[in-house]
Design a protein around this motif. Structure first.
Motif, mmCIF file in Angstrom:
data_model
loop_
_atom_site.group_PDB
_atom_site.id
_atom_site.type_symbol
_atom_site.label_atom_id
_atom_site.label_comp_id
_atom_site.label_asym_id
_atom_site.label_seq_id
_atom_site.Cartn_x
_atom_site.Cartn_y
_atom_site.Cartn_z
ATOM 1 N N HIS A 22 0.821 -1.214 0.000
ATOM 2 C CA HIS A 22 0.000 0.000 0.000
ATOM 3 C C HIS A 22 0.855 1.265 0.000
ATOM 4 O O HIS A 22 0.610 2.181 -0.793
ATOM 5 C CB HIS A 22 -0.911 -0.007 1.219
ATOM 6 N N TYR A 23 1.865 1.322 0.872
ATOM 7 C CA TYR A 23 2.629 2.553 1.051
ATOM 8 C C TYR A 23 3.953 2.570 0.286
ATOM 9 O O TYR A 23 4.514 3.642 0.058
ATOM 10 C CB TYR A 23 2.916 2.785 2.538
ATOM 11 N N ASP A 38 13.543 3.863 -0.910
ATOM 12 C CA ASP A 38 13.624 4.473 0.408
ATOM 13 C C ASP A 38 12.229 4.525 1.005
ATOM 14 O O ASP A 38 11.251 4.096 0.380
ATOM 15 C CB ASP A 38 14.252 5.877 0.359
ATOM 16 N N ALA A 39 12.123 5.052 2.220
ATOM 17 C CA ALA A 39 10.847 5.083 2.934
ATOM 18 C C ALA A 39 9.851 6.041 2.313
ATOM 19 O O ALA A 39 8.678 6.047 2.688
ATOM 20 C CB ALA A 39 11.079 5.438 4.399
ATOM 21 N N ARG A 40 10.283 6.875 1.364
ATOM 22 C CA ARG A 40 9.369 7.790 0.671
ATOM 23 C C ARG A 40 8.795 7.166 -0.599
ATOM 24 O O ARG A 40 8.207 7.852 -1.425
ATOM 25 C CB ARG A 40 10.084 9.102 0.366
ATOM 26 N N ASN A 41 9.023 5.856 -0.778
ATOM 27 C CA ASN A 41 8.485 5.090 -1.914
ATOM 28 C C ASN A 41 9.185 5.415 -3.227
ATOM 29 O O ASN A 41 8.594 5.351 -4.298
ATOM 30 C CB ASN A 41 6.970 5.303 -2.067
ATOM 31 N N VAL A 78 7.503 4.363 7.922
ATOM 32 C CA VAL A 78 7.159 4.236 6.504
ATOM 33 C C VAL A 78 5.921 5.062 6.183
ATOM 34 O O VAL A 78 5.873 5.784 5.183
ATOM 35 C CB VAL A 78 6.942 2.753 6.136
ATOM 36 N N ILE A 79 4.899 4.968 7.041
ATOM 37 C CA ILE A 79 3.679 5.742 6.818
ATOM 38 C C ILE A 79 3.984 7.232 6.843
ATOM 39 O O ILE A 79 3.524 7.998 5.995
ATOM 40 C CB ILE A 79 2.613 5.374 7.867
ATOM 41 N N THR A 149 -0.866 11.404 -11.091
ATOM 42 C CA THR A 149 -1.050 10.076 -10.492
ATOM 43 C C THR A 149 0.032 9.730 -9.479
ATOM 44 O O THR A 149 -0.120 8.781 -8.719
ATOM 45 C CB THR A 149 -1.074 9.001 -11.586
ATOM 46 N N ALA A 150 1.158 10.459 -9.465
ATOM 47 C CA ALA A 150 2.229 10.216 -8.499
ATOM 48 C C ALA A 150 1.915 11.026 -7.243
ATOM 49 O O ALA A 150 2.144 12.232 -7.195
ATOM 50 C CB ALA A 150 3.582 10.616 -9.078
ATOM 51 N N LEU A 151 1.354 10.357 -6.237
ATOM 52 C CA LEU A 151 0.876 11.057 -5.043
ATOM 53 C C LEU A 151 1.700 10.701 -3.809
ATOM 54 O O LEU A 151 1.229 10.872 -2.681
ATOM 55 C CB LEU A 151 -0.604 10.726 -4.814
ATOM 56 N N HIS A 152 2.935 10.222 -4.004
ATOM 57 C CA HIS A 152 3.815 9.961 -2.864
ATOM 58 C C HIS A 152 4.200 11.283 -2.209
ATOM 59 O O HIS A 152 4.315 12.312 -2.864
ATOM 60 C CB HIS A 152 5.083 9.239 -3.342
ATOM 61 N N GLY A 153 4.393 11.256 -0.915
ATOM 62 C CA GLY A 153 4.873 12.438 -0.219
ATOM 63 C C GLY A 153 3.943 13.625 -0.247
ATOM 64 O O GLY A 153 4.382 14.769 -0.221
ATOM 65 N N THR A 154 2.612 13.362 -0.300
ATOM 66 C CA THR A 154 1.656 14.471 -0.358
ATOM 67 C C THR A 154 0.924 14.632 0.973
ATOM 68 O O THR A 154 -0.270 14.938 1.009
ATOM 69 C CB THR A 154 0.645 14.264 -1.504
ATOM 70 N N GLY A 155 1.636 14.445 2.073
ATOM 71 C CA GLY A 155 1.024 14.608 3.386
ATOM 72 C C GLY A 155 0.597 16.023 3.682
ATOM 73 O O GLY A 155 -0.202 16.258 4.601
#
Length: 346
Positions: A22-23, A38-41, A78-79, A149-155
């Motif tokens: 998932h992450y 890395d942990a940021r996917n 990771v989350i 579509t690349a939504l990694h790191g969008t906290g």
């Protein structure tokens, strides 16, 4: 019900592979480990997550190590990193959502909070605190409609299903779903928020007169995607910056929300190169010129990234990711191509 970080980490460890899928979706399983950059996917193989093991201790399931940096941690880390979350409460809330756990009962309050002044930083912080992460919401639908579509790191992006909107002081208050973006200073402190009200199906912005509004203390601050150190990119709009991240997913970026605020954005003390993400209009040209002058005065190399059309989101939607990627590749410093650019055109 788990009530501390250790309990949550153990529960996540029991579902370590599901958490990784998932992450850390850019990775893959190999034997007893999940391998990713890395942990940021980030795509790659330097970080490995243990999928099987004891519940606690050094070899516990969910423990990870990044061989490239020496960093290590558990699945709560990771989350936090993959979603770009700044507040530990948000990490816990995200973990509970994944584990389908109920939220703890709120602590009783001896008195109600006094109303925050309209448009103040405190009002922005309260709005963000009652919003939720964007996965599976209309924000995700809206961004995908824009080709993002690349939504990694969008906290720094949140969703509110019924955000108040008032056209003017004489009109009744309406409520619409909204994308809420946290505006932060260089230390990560929330100073404001930006609202983009959305259509009820997420197909675009809401059919209202001013579907975008900001609140709080904005001058010098920005909506941030990753923590900038020596290199970063800065532009105006959130969608513009997220479109550029499709081609350069590992570069820290910031959206200043307007040309005037872009010209005044503050620089991290360790910054040595700034990519200025230009919008093709007179206001964008003015912001570019002011920012170049400020950066050069601070000893920072300033490089302009120009879209082929009006902005990088227009490029993404009209000419596609391959052309956008090629355009960006031709404008980056060679060492940054290897460091930050996607390995292919997706």
């Amino acid at each position: 019900m788990p009530d501390n970080a250790s309990d949550l980490a153990q529960r996540l460890g029991r579902q370590a592979e599901a958490v990784c899928r998932h992450y850390l979706s850019n990775g893959r399983r190999e034997g007893r480990y999940w391998l990713v950059g890395d942990a940021r996917n980030t795509p790659g193989r330097s970080m490995f997550v243990r999928l099987k093991g004891a519940e606690i201790g050094k070899g516990a399931a969910g423990k990870w190590t990044d061989a490239a940096t020496g960093e290590h941690g558990d699945l709560l880390d990771v989350i936090r990193e993959s979603r770009g979350l700044l507040d530990f409460k948000d990490v816990v809330d995200e973990a509970r959502v994944f584990l389908s756990l109920p939220h703890p009962d709120p602590e009783p309050q001896s008195r109600r909070l006094a109303p925050a002044p309209t448009g103040s930083p405190e009002a922005a912080r309260r709005l963000l605190s009652i919003s939720q992460p964007i996965p599976g919401t209309l924000v995700e639908t809206y961004l995908r409609q824009r080709g993002i579509t690349a939504l990694h790191g969008t906290g720094s992006l949140r969703f509110h299903p019924r955000c108040y909107y008032r056209p003017d002081e004489h009109s009744p208050t309406e409520s619409w779903p909204a994308m809420i973006a946290s505006v932060t200073d260089l230390g990560g402190r929330i100073t404001g928020a930006h609202r983009t009200w959305l259509a009820l199906d997420g197909s675009g912005k809401a059919p209202i007169d001013t579907p975008r509004r900001a609140m709080g203390d904005l001058l010098g601050h920005a909506v941030r995607f990753d923590v900038a150190r020596d290199v970063m990119a800065a532009g105006e709009g959130i969608e513009t910056i997220l479109s550029l991240r499709m081609a350069s997913p590992r570069m820290p970026m910031a959206a200043a929300l307007s040309a005037a605020h872009l010209a005044a954005i503050l620089f991290p003390p360790t910054l040595r190169r700034l990519y200025i993400v230009r919008d093709d209009d007179p206001a964008g040209d003015g912001a570019r010129d002011s920012l170049i002058e400020r950066a050069n005065s601070a000893g920072i190399e300033a490089i302009v990234l120009s879209p082929t059309l009006g902005d990088f989101n227009e490029d993404l939607r009209r000419i596609g990711i391959v052309a956008l990627w090629a355009n960006v590749r031709g404008q980056l410093v060679p060492e940054d191509v290897a460091r930050f650019l996607a390995t292919d055109a997706m």
